[in-house]
Design a protein around this motif. Structure first.
Motif, mmCIF file in Angstrom:
data_model
loop_
_atom_site.group_PDB
_atom_site.id
_atom_site.type_symbol
_atom_site.label_atom_id
_atom_site.label_comp_id
_atom_site.label_asym_id
_atom_site.label_seq_id
_atom_site.Cartn_x
_atom_site.Cartn_y
_atom_site.Cartn_z
ATOM 1 N N VAL B 136 0.827 -1.237 -0.053
ATOM 2 C CA VAL B 136 -0.157 -0.075 -0.047
ATOM 3 C C VAL B 136 0.886 1.273 0.166
ATOM 4 O O VAL B 136 0.870 2.179 -0.723
ATOM 5 N N ALA B 138 4.168 1.514 -1.132
ATOM 6 C CA ALA B 138 4.518 1.455 -2.250
ATOM 7 C C ALA B 138 3.561 2.252 -3.379
ATOM 8 O O ALA B 138 3.908 3.027 -4.317
ATOM 9 N N GLY B 139 2.435 1.895 -3.305
ATOM 10 C CA GLY B 139 1.486 2.399 -4.514
ATOM 11 C C GLY B 139 0.982 3.687 -3.993
ATOM 12 O O GLY B 139 0.909 4.324 -5.109
ATOM 13 N N MET B 140 1.114 4.022 -2.821
ATOM 14 C CA MET B 140 1.032 5.609 -2.448
ATOM 15 C C MET B 140 2.146 6.331 -3.235
ATOM 16 O O MET B 140 1.902 7.475 -3.923
ATOM 17 N N LEU B 142 3.809 5.327 -5.589
ATOM 18 C CA LEU B 142 3.721 5.391 -7.044
ATOM 19 C C LEU B 142 2.852 6.507 -7.487
ATOM 20 O O LEU B 142 2.940 7.269 -8.553
ATOM 21 N N ALA B 143 1.887 6.779 -6.847
ATOM 22 C CA ALA B 143 0.732 7.752 -7.063
ATOM 23 C C ALA B 143 1.511 9.173 -7.036
ATOM 24 O O ALA B 143 1.394 9.877 -8.013
ATOM 25 N N MET B 146 3.545 9.514 -10.010
ATOM 26 C CA MET B 146 2.812 9.657 -11.329
ATOM 27 C C MET B 146 2.195 11.255 -11.342
ATOM 28 O O MET B 146 2.122 11.839 -12.417
ATOM 29 N N GLN B 147 1.845 11.668 -10.158
ATOM 30 C CA GLN B 147 1.334 12.897 -10.028
ATOM 31 C C GLN B 147 2.214 14.081 -10.071
ATOM 32 O O GLN B 147 2.219 15.199 -9.747
ATOM 33 N N MET B 173 9.207 -4.136 -6.479
ATOM 34 C CA MET B 173 8.469 -3.016 -7.402
ATOM 35 C C MET B 173 8.759 -1.527 -7.031
ATOM 36 O O MET B 173 9.193 -0.607 -7.875
ATOM 37 N N ILE B 176 12.362 -1.134 -8.731
ATOM 38 C CA ILE B 176 12.477 -1.277 -10.371
ATOM 39 C C ILE B 176 11.872 0.235 -10.802
ATOM 40 O O ILE B 176 12.090 0.571 -11.786
ATOM 41 N N TRP B 177 10.865 0.610 -9.918
ATOM 42 C CA TRP B 177 10.276 2.143 -10.419
ATOM 43 C C TRP B 177 10.887 3.121 -9.704
ATOM 44 O O TRP B 177 10.059 4.370 -9.788
ATOM 45 N N LEU B 179 10.784 4.442 -6.551
ATOM 46 C CA LEU B 179 9.499 4.957 -5.864
ATOM 47 C C LEU B 179 10.242 5.934 -4.542
ATOM 48 O O LEU B 179 10.979 5.613 -3.832
#
Lengths: 338, 339
Positions: B136, B138-140, B142-143, B146-147, B173, B176-177, B179
């Motif tokens: 979660v 990591a997803g935050m 990512l957002a 992206m933003q 992840m 690799i990105w 973040l």
């Protein structure tokens, strides 16, 4: 207006939503690869050309990237995450069922998780582990909406509704309904093409569709089984039994208004489901009908579903696993005393 | 396992900072300690429902990391979230209201101790299944990437979580990105009752992160300045697009895993050695040693914190519970289309 299959309709829905809303992005395995497949069933094929930064190809790590989709959704993105086969959702159950579904409630209604999850399901000649219908697994998980389209029109409209809904929405797609053309077409595919309007539209989540009217029996189905139900209804009509076919299309919430109106008219309800009969969606619908409309029933609610076994491989066994029009028609005849 | 860092906070380290900053660190850490002790007492007297996982002894990890964050950065936490929440700026009152199960709590009484959070303050409800918050976070991140926003995410978890698949999938992840997430592993040597030496052959948990090609450091997690400095460096890297960073913060839980844990699995000598490494005690001694701060000044800070918490307890005790009308609300956000 153009004629499309489900894979193309979903692709167009995703592209249109990504054009409309810069927060929408896709995340999954083998997507966005130039020269690749567009996911396991071509749904996202070529979208990387228009959206190179919003097609996020992941390692094989379903629990990880479903959780990441949830995290991104919490911060205002509109992720569409997908698994190659619905069975792989089970790898991501913690993130789906303990995090995405509960976050809104645990936060006292302050956090939103506008996360769309796509999952291909259905028994299609691949043996037990790329075959299950997983709808049942999520039905009893409050906080997740579930849709299961049987036509290209609904697939496009429901996916758009899911992207715009603002909650976790699971969309189940049947592998035999994606389309009957192209290099990754399934053997045994059923025509689910629709005329797709040129203008933007959504199919509201929570509304069933009456596919065929009839006064003698209500057959409730979704995904591939909605097609089996209609085929059975055509056979039965020739015998003088008029079946009303209700395509549930949204499994959470279930549209008891439409189901109820039909059951009150016919007094007979049959639920057709691909998947083991025990603990299926059909059990829930049967109980829901009995509790709400039991007084209107002329005979007890029946189910046609798969036996309680893993999905078998040999075509003769797989065909016996998956309910078909003949079994549906036979069940209706029995209910109508024929 | 005995402490592996020297007990004294080095003089040259403490000399780098303003007196006011050091006092703030002390106040923040003391607030967590006092809060947890007060909550423990409320549980013992039977005034509070549920269960608790407390963080006495781990105050320096929460405070050191959060001091390196900006107010609008994000933090994700675990089943042991009280200290993280306080360090991130949630008030003792909003947390106590939640612990008492009040509708006025930070999660309207629907979260409880293991799901403390306030998204308006950058902390979503804590995720209490071990490792679950790591993807979660990591997803935050990512957002945020992206933003194109400048914020970062601090993701707290314990030594036990590094054995979960969720940890490995998410760290990979994030790596690799690139973040912007600081993985803050509070290695308090025990996952519940199981010693860290029983769950890995690796001498250090940071090796689990370096395996994914990211920078990973082991830090004295009971020296708040060491934590702060490493977290600040990690934050700068993440903001520059060079994240993620993994920090292994070595610390020790001076209390049970949960409410009724007598800690019989912790050797007495080990507990005694770590009690001497108490992060509050170490900062207090270093402050007094520096000479600019007096005992009475520290006592004034402590008294003010105690009084504020006591006031919050009195309010929270009497706060209204949810009504049964609240039972089925907040499951779904209002749909923007359809039903």
């Amino acid at each position: 207006m153009k004629r499309m299959g489900i894979a193309e309709a979903l692709r167009e829905a995703i592209a249109e939503e990504m054009r409309r809303d810069h927060r929408v992005f896709c995340m999954g395995e083998d997507i966005g690869i130039p020269g690749g497949w567009g996911g396991a069933f071509t749904v996202t094929l070529g979208l990387e050309k228009e959206f190179p930064d919003r097609m996020i190809n992941t390692p094989i790590a379903e629990n990880g990237f479903f959780g990441m989709g949830m995290g991104a959704a919490m911060l205002g993105m509109r992720p569409i995450v997908d698994v190659q086969y619905g069975d792989f959702l089970l790898c991501a159950m913690d993130q789906i069922c303990s995090n995405a579904s509960m976050m809104r409630y645990m936060s006292g209604g302050t956090v939103s998780v506008p996360l769309v999850m796509r999952a291909p399901v259905g028994a299609t000649g691949r043996g037990a582990q790329h075959a299950r219908n997983l709808e049942r697994m999520f039905l009893g998980v409050p906080g997740i909406k579930i849709v299961a389209p049987s036509t290209a029109y609904d697939a496009k409209g429901l996916l758009k509704a899911a992207v715009r809904d603002g909650n976790p929405v699971m969309i189940f797609e049947h592998k035999l309904l994606y389309g009957s053309k192209g290099p990754r077409t399934e053997s045994g595919a059923v025509d689910a093409t629709s005329d797709i309007p040129d203008d933007d539209y959504v199919v509201p989540i929570g509304r069933a569709a009456v596919r065929r009217e009839g006064a003698d029996v209500t057959i409730i189905a979704w995904l591939l089984m909605a097609h089996a139900a209609q085929a059975a209804a055509n056979v039965l009509s020739a015998e003088g039994i008029e079946a009303e076919v209700v395509d549930a299309r949204s499994l959470n919430p279930l549209d008891y208004e439409t189901i109820g109106a039909s059951v009150k008219k016919t007094g007979r309800a049959l639920i057709v489901e691909e998947g083991p009969i025990t603990g299926g969606v059909g059990a829930e619908i049967a109980a829901g009908i009995q509790e709400r409309f039991g007084d209107c029933l002329r005979t007890s609610v029946r189910r046609v579903a798969s036996p309680d076994i893993p999905v078998p491989f040999a075509p003769v066994l797989e065909n016996a696993y998956r309910p078909d029009a003949a079994r549906v028609a036979a069940a209706v005849r029995a209910m109508c005393g024929r | 396992m005995m402490p592996m860092f020297p007990r004294e906070i080095p003089r040259d380290q403490i000399a780098k900072y303003e007196r006011s900053f050091l006092l703030r660190l002390y106040e923040e850490m003391f607030r967590i300690r006092e809060f947890e002790e007060r909550v423990r007492f409320l549980f013992l007297e039977g005034a509070m429902p549920g269960t608790i996982h407390q963080c006495q002894g781990q105050e320096a990890t929460a405070v050191g990391v959060c001091q390196a964050l900006n107010e609008d950065d994000y933090l994700t936490s675990t089943h042991r979230p009280h200290g993280h929440a306080l360090a991130k700026g949630l008030t003792p009152l909003e947390i106590l209201l939640e612990l008492f199960g009040s509708i006025e709590g930070c999660c309207k009484g629907k979260g409880g101790s293991m799901h403390i959070g306030n998204m308006a303050k950058g902390m979503p409800p804590a995720i209490a299944i071990v490792g679950g918050n790591i993807p979660v976070a990591a997803g935050m991140a990512l957002a945020l990437k992206m933003q194109k926003r400048p914020q970062i995410v601090a993701c707290f978890f314990g030594d036990g979580a590094t054995s979960e698949g969720a940890f490995h999938e998410a760290v990979n992840m994030a790596a690799i990105w690139n973040l912007p997430v600081v993985f803050c592993c509070e290695n308090n040597l025990y996952g519940a009752s199981t010693h860290v030496s029983k769950i890995t052959r690796l001498p250090s948990l940071r090796q689990r992160a370096t395996a994914y090609g990211i920078e990973a450091l082991t830090v004295d997690g009971n020296n708040v300045l060491a934590v702060y400095e490493m977290a600040r460096t990690a934050a700068v890297k993440c903001r520059a697009g060079e994240g993620p960073v993994f920090l292994e913060l070595i610390t020790y839980r001076l209390t049970g895993h949960s409410r009724r844990d007598p800690c019989l699995y912790m050797p007495k000598e080990e507990r005694a050695a770590w009690a001497a490494m108490d992060p509050l005690l170490r900062l207090r001694e270093a402050l007094l040693d520096r000479g600019e701060v007096t005992v009475s000044e520290l006592e004034a800070v402590e008294l003010a914190v105690k009084q504020a918490i006591e006031q919050a307890v009195e309010i929270a005790r009497k706060a209204p519970p949810p009504t049964l009308d609240d039972l089925e609300t907040d499951v779904y956000a209002k749909s923007e289309v359809g039903i």
